[in-house]
Design a protein around this motif. Structure first.
Motif, PDB file in Angstrom:
ATOM      1  N   LYS A 157       2.295  17.568 -15.118  1.00  0.00           N
ATOM      2  CA  LYS A 157       3.440  18.217 -15.768  1.00  0.00           C
ATOM      3  C   LYS A 157       3.329  18.151 -17.277  1.00  0.00           C
ATOM      4  O   LYS A 157       3.617  19.129 -17.990  1.00  0.00           O
ATOM      5  N   TYR A 158       2.912  16.999 -17.811  1.00  0.00           N
ATOM      6  CA  TYR A 158       2.849  16.808 -19.261  1.00  0.00           C
ATOM      7  C   TYR A 158       1.420  16.849 -19.800  1.00  0.00           C
ATOM      8  O   TYR A 158       1.186  16.501 -20.961  1.00  0.00           O
ATOM      9  N   GLU A 159       0.460  17.231 -18.953  1.00  0.00           N
ATOM     10  CA  GLU A 159      -0.941  17.371 -19.360  1.00  0.00           C
ATOM     11  C   GLU A 159      -1.461  16.083 -19.993  1.00  0.00           C
ATOM     12  O   GLU A 159      -2.021  16.070 -21.099  1.00  0.00           O
ATOM     13  N   LEU A 160      -1.297  14.969 -19.301  1.00  0.00           N
ATOM     14  CA  LEU A 160      -1.755  13.668 -19.776  1.00  0.00           C
ATOM     15  C   LEU A 160      -3.214  13.456 -19.374  1.00  0.00           C
ATOM     16  O   LEU A 160      -3.808  14.281 -18.685  1.00  0.00           O
ATOM     17  N   ASP A 161      -3.784  12.318 -19.820  1.00  0.00           N
ATOM     18  CA  ASP A 161      -5.172  12.015 -19.502  1.00  0.00           C
ATOM     19  C   ASP A 161      -5.382  11.970 -17.994  1.00  0.00           C
ATOM     20  O   ASP A 161      -4.471  11.631 -17.222  1.00  0.00           O
ATOM     21  N   GLY A 162      -6.585  12.262 -17.561  1.00  0.00           N
ATOM     22  CA  GLY A 162      -6.878  12.376 -16.141  1.00  0.00           C
ATOM     23  C   GLY A 162      -6.649  11.113 -15.338  1.00  0.00           C
ATOM     24  O   GLY A 162      -6.437  11.182 -14.127  1.00  0.00           O
ATOM     25  N   ASP A 163      -6.733   9.922 -15.991  1.00  0.00           N
ATOM     26  CA  ASP A 163      -6.537   8.678 -15.258  1.00  0.00           C
ATOM     27  C   ASP A 163      -5.182   8.034 -15.534  1.00  0.00           C
ATOM     28  O   ASP A 163      -4.952   6.876 -15.170  1.00  0.00           O
ATOM     29  N   TRP A 164      -4.294   8.760 -16.200  1.00  0.00           N
ATOM     30  CA  TRP A 164      -2.970   8.194 -16.521  1.00  0.00           C
ATOM     31  C   TRP A 164      -2.238   7.819 -15.220  1.00  0.00           C
ATOM     32  O   TRP A 164      -2.294   8.547 -14.251  1.00  0.00           O
ATOM     33  N   PRO A 165      -1.569   6.668 -15.173  1.00  0.00           N
ATOM     34  CA  PRO A 165      -1.337   5.676 -16.241  1.00  0.00           C
ATOM     35  C   PRO A 165      -2.412   4.606 -16.326  1.00  0.00           C
ATOM     36  O   PRO A 165      -2.241   3.618 -17.026  1.00  0.00           O
ATOM     37  N   GLY A 166      -3.497   4.764 -15.602  1.00  0.00           N
ATOM     38  CA  GLY A 166      -4.585   3.797 -15.634  1.00  0.00           C
ATOM     39  C   GLY A 166      -4.488   2.807 -14.490  1.00  0.00           C
ATOM     40  O   GLY A 166      -3.396   2.502 -13.989  1.00  0.00           O
ATOM     41  N   ASP A 167      -5.648   2.289 -14.072  1.00  0.00           N
ATOM     42  CA  ASP A 167      -5.688   1.376 -12.924  1.00  0.00           C
ATOM     43  C   ASP A 167      -4.880   0.107 -13.171  1.00  0.00           C
ATOM     44  O   ASP A 167      -4.136  -0.356 -12.293  1.00  0.00           O
ATOM     45  N   GLN A 168      -5.012  -0.485 -14.381  1.00  0.00           N
ATOM     46  CA  GLN A 168      -4.314  -1.732 -14.660  1.00  0.00           C
ATOM     47  C   GLN A 168      -2.803  -1.538 -14.644  1.00  0.00           C
ATOM     48  O   GLN A 168      -2.058  -2.361 -14.080  1.00  0.00           O
TER      49      GLN A 168
ATOM     50  N   ASN B 268       0.824  -1.207   0.000  1.00  0.00           N
ATOM     51  CA  ASN B 268       0.000   0.000   0.000  1.00  0.00           C
ATOM     52  C   ASN B 268       0.859   1.259   0.000  1.00  0.00           C
ATOM     53  O   ASN B 268       0.524   2.248  -0.656  1.00  0.00           O
ATOM     54  N   LYS B 269       1.971   1.221   0.744  1.00  0.00           N
ATOM     55  CA  LYS B 269       2.880   2.364   0.755  1.00  0.00           C
ATOM     56  C   LYS B 269       3.455   2.594  -0.641  1.00  0.00           C
ATOM     57  O   LYS B 269       3.577   3.744  -1.094  1.00  0.00           O
ATOM     58  N   VAL B 270       3.820   1.512  -1.322  1.00  0.00           N
ATOM     59  CA  VAL B 270       4.337   1.629  -2.687  1.00  0.00           C
ATOM     60  C   VAL B 270       3.271   2.216  -3.605  1.00  0.00           C
ATOM     61  O   VAL B 270       3.554   3.089  -4.442  1.00  0.00           O
ATOM     62  N   ALA B 271       2.044   1.751  -3.461  1.00  0.00           N
ATOM     63  CA  ALA B 271       0.943   2.260  -4.294  1.00  0.00           C
ATOM     64  C   ALA B 271       0.731   3.762  -4.067  1.00  0.00           C
ATOM     65  O   ALA B 271       0.485   4.521  -5.008  1.00  0.00           O
ATOM     66  N   ILE B 272       0.853   4.206  -2.821  1.00  0.00           N
ATOM     67  CA  ILE B 272       0.687   5.628  -2.510  1.00  0.00           C
ATOM     68  C   ILE B 272       1.778   6.456  -3.181  1.00  0.00           C
ATOM     69  O   ILE B 272       1.520   7.517  -3.769  1.00  0.00           O
ATOM     70  N   VAL B 273       3.027   5.955  -3.119  1.00  0.00           N
ATOM     71  CA  VAL B 273       4.142   6.660  -3.766  1.00  0.00           C
ATOM     72  C   VAL B 273       3.924   6.735  -5.275  1.00  0.00           C
ATOM     73  O   VAL B 273       4.093   7.796  -5.895  1.00  0.00           O
ATOM     74  N   LEU B 274       3.542   5.633  -5.881  1.00  0.00           N
ATOM     75  CA  LEU B 274       3.315   5.608  -7.328  1.00  0.00           C
ATOM     76  C   LEU B 274       2.198   6.551  -7.736  1.00  0.00           C
ATOM     77  O   LEU B 274       2.300   7.266  -8.746  1.00  0.00           O
ATOM     78  N   GLU B 275       1.132   6.587  -6.965  1.00  0.00           N
ATOM     79  CA  GLU B 275       0.011   7.477  -7.286  1.00  0.00           C
ATOM     80  C   GLU B 275       0.428   8.942  -7.171  1.00  0.00           C
ATOM     81  O   GLU B 275       0.078   9.770  -8.017  1.00  0.00           O
ATOM     82  N   SER B 276       1.200   9.256  -6.134  1.00  0.00           N
ATOM     83  CA  SER B 276       1.650  10.632  -5.945  1.00  0.00           C
ATOM     84  C   SER B 276       2.574  11.076  -7.081  1.00  0.00           C
ATOM     85  O   SER B 276       2.410  12.164  -7.653  1.00  0.00           O
TER      86      SER B 276
END
Length: 312
Positions: free
Chosen positions: A151-162, A135-143
């Motif tokens: 920064k790069y104006e990507l899609d709102g859900d990037w990189p996607g749940d999967q 869960n800690k890793v997931a929090i870091v990745l999401e942040s």
């Protein structure tokens, strides 16, 4: 004694002459100098008399004895200080030994308590710890993903749940893997974000739970990807030169006892500033490289990268 008396009479004569004239400043100064010489002569005579009487020799003996006692006292103090220092070192060693022993015993006590109290819940407890780490890793990745997305104006859900799930699994519970992967993806710029995300996702086969050796393997794969991407397809046939420069730069950073700033490191390697800066361009994911105007040393982000290089 007659000479002294004569000098005394002469002194009186000068005084009378000085009082009589009262107008000659130079004579007055001469008289004062003369009287001063007479007093100094009397003092010398008195010292000579004391020395001849044997009192001076006695005083010298007392001073010599006092000096000897002081030197002996100083040596005794030095010996005592060395003894106390040796005892202090021995006590420190004993404290370290006792601390290590207490830690070992406390570890054993904790194991016994875990065996007695937890019993059959050990497996469930281990799963809880692993879930917490993931869960800690997931929090870091999401942040980090949010920062890249904005920064790069990507899609709102990037990189996607999967893809986020795959990234968490590939991290194998290692926060340094998650942070390095995000720095690598971010370092490619807007045009390479998706390509670098695909490179990170393709590292190995996703596993639900991984052992320590599998986690180390994933981290080594990520470091290899970063190193290969720092050169491939960017320098129009100069890859070999950049590879060689990268080896020298990374080797120097890893083995130097004291890290060096970029300019100092370039001078040490006899490299041009342009080649050196190009070499560093693709290594921000694994190296902490200060801005050019800041004269701070280049360091590795994590010691695991040093271990990775030294075991290759």
């Amino acid at each position: 004694m007659k000479a002294s008396k004569n000098r005394g009479n002469s002194d009186d004569t000068f005084d009378s002459s000085e009082d009589g004239s009262g107008s000659s400043a130079s004579e007055a100064r001469a008289a004062r100098r003369y009287r001063r010489r007479v007093r100094i002569s009397k003092i010398h005579d008195e010292f000579a008399r004391v020395a001849a009487s044997g009192l001076g020799k006695g005083l010298k003996g007392v001073l010599d004895k006092f000096r000897t006692e002081m030197e002996e006292g100083h040596r005794s103090i030095q010996v005592e200080l060395r003894r106390m220092r040796a005892e202090q070192i021995a006590l420190q060693a004993e404290v370290r030994h006792l601390t290590t022993e207490v830690e070992r015993l406390m570890g054993r006590v904790n194991d016994l308590i875990l065996e007695q109290v937890v019993g059959g819940q050990r497996e469930r407890l281990s799963r809880g710890i692993i879930n917490y780490v993931y869960n800690k890793v997931a929090i870091v990745l999401e942040s980090k993903s949010k920062i890249i997305r904005e920064k790069y104006e990507l899609d709102g859900d990037w990189p996607g749940d999967q893809n986020t799930i795959l990234l968490v699994r590939n991290a194998c519970g290692l926060l340094i893997w998650a942070e390095t992967a995000c720095r690598f993806i971010d370092g490619g710029g807007r045009l390479l974000v998706e390509e670098r995300l695909s490179q990170v996702l393709k590292e190995g086969t996703p596993m639900a739970r991984s052992s320590v050796s599998e986690a180390e393997m994933r981290l080594a794969e990520l470091y290899t990807t970063v190193l290969e991407s720092s050169v491939t397809g960017k320098y129009n046939g100069r890859e070999e030169k950049i590879y060689a420069m990268s080896k020298e730069v990374l080797g120097s950073i890893v083995i130097l006892f004291s890290p060096l700033p970029a300019d100092s490191l370039a001078n040490l390697l006899h490299a041009s500033k342009r080649d050196f800066e190009q070499t560093l361009e693709g290594l921000h994911a694994i190296l902490n490289i200060p801005p050019p105007k800041q004269d701070r040393p280049i360091r590795v982000h994590h010691d695991s990268f040093r271990d990775f290089l030294l075991t290759k």
